[in-house]
Design an enzyme around this catalytic site. Sequence first.
Site, PDB file in Angstrom:
ATOM      1  N   SER A  12      -6.785 -24.104  -7.455  1.00  0.00           N
ATOM      2  CA  SER A  12      -8.088 -23.978  -8.107  1.00  0.00           C
ATOM      3  C   SER A  12      -8.988 -23.029  -7.324  1.00  0.00           C
ATOM      4  O   SER A  12      -9.250 -23.235  -6.133  1.00  0.00           O
ATOM      5  CB  SER A  12      -8.726 -25.371  -8.203  1.00  0.00           C
TER       6      SER A  12
HETATM    7  N1  GSH Z   1     -18.097 -25.143 -11.571  1.00  0.00           N
HETATM    8  C1  GSH Z   1     -17.185 -26.010 -10.855  1.00  0.00           C
HETATM    9  C2  GSH Z   1     -15.836 -25.914 -11.511  1.00  0.00           C
HETATM   10  C3  GSH Z   1     -14.925 -27.038 -11.038  1.00  0.00           C
HETATM   11  C4  GSH Z   1     -13.694 -27.097 -11.906  1.00  0.00           C
HETATM   12  O1  GSH Z   1     -13.697 -26.662 -13.091  1.00  0.00           O
HETATM   13  N2  GSH Z   1     -12.627 -27.635 -11.356  1.00  0.00           N
HETATM   14  C5  GSH Z   1     -11.428 -27.746 -12.121  1.00  0.00           C
HETATM   15  C6  GSH Z   1     -10.287 -27.021 -11.404  1.00  0.00           C
HETATM   16  S1  GSH Z   1     -10.549 -25.274 -11.397  1.00  0.00           S
HETATM   17  C7  GSH Z   1     -11.055 -29.232 -12.218  1.00  0.00           C
HETATM   18  O2  GSH Z   1     -11.197 -29.977 -11.268  1.00  0.00           O
HETATM   19  N3  GSH Z   1     -10.572 -29.652 -13.375  1.00  0.00           N
HETATM   20  C8  GSH Z   1     -10.080 -30.975 -13.571  1.00  0.00           C
HETATM   21  C9  GSH Z   1     -10.946 -31.784 -14.478  1.00  0.00           C
HETATM   22  O3  GSH Z   1     -12.091 -31.368 -14.781  1.00  0.00           O
HETATM   23  O4  GSH Z   1     -10.491 -32.859 -14.897  1.00  0.00           O
HETATM   24  C10 GSH Z   1     -17.120 -25.599  -9.381  1.00  0.00           C
HETATM   25  O5  GSH Z   1     -17.464 -24.463  -9.067  1.00  0.00           O
HETATM   26  O6  GSH Z   1     -16.771 -26.458  -8.551  1.00  0.00           O
END
Ligand code: GSH
Length: 205
Positions: A12
């Site tokens: 990520s």
């Molecule tokens: N805007 C957030 C984005 C965080 C994000 O989208 N994380 C994703 C991975 S890239 C995630 O954890 N997705 C799993 C979910 O939301 O269940 C940041 O900058 O931390």
Amino acid sequence: MSNLKLYHFPLSAPSRGAFLALKSIGVSAEIIIIDLFKKEQLSESFIKINPQHCVPTLEDDGFVLWESRAIACYVAEKYGKDSLYPKDIKKRAIVNQRLIRAICYPILFGGVTEIQKHLMDELNTTLTFLDQFLEGLNFVAGDNLTIADTAILASISSILAVGWDISLFTNIQRWLKNCEVIPGYKENMEGAQRFGDAVKKNLKS
Ligand SMILES: N[C@@H](CCC(=O)N[C@@H](CS)C(=O)NCC(=O)O)C(=O)O
């Protein structure tokens, strides 16, 4: 002494952004891998920590924070030296402004098999801005490394690993070389490579 835990998934980009910020600030943290491919972020124990179940998530002695840039600002403010997140409000405002957006998430997790044209155009527009910001500068918000560089490096390395052509963006290429000094650079590149491989596997050739 810090008592930090970073819930992290190396593929990520936001997560690597927080990881790189911690490394640059020089603060140690326990790294806890949350494997998004295995949907570990939806486990009861992680939902209790972060009901929005995303990585990166930081825990500092019971204080929980998510959003990669908020994490970088918090850790820089609490543990960092001034240059990484300047106290001067104009310098800080520039650091805060240098943001970039990611586009590969739907391909990795949403069953999408091609990068849509408008997203490609948007990303190239963002890269054009970044290239202009970097004109005559060593780093994205001035001549010193800041947490804007760590956040943006995490994103750019992901798109490079997907095979994005940045040959027109000579300032970005020069900046990428400068970024090689960032602690955690190698781990970031490895995570980006794994991300790129996973995206390319899902993309229609
Ligand atoms: N805007 C957030 C984005 C965080 C994000 O989208 N994380 C994703 C991975 S890239 C995630 O954890 N997705 C799993 C979910 O939301 O269940 C940041 O900058 O931390």
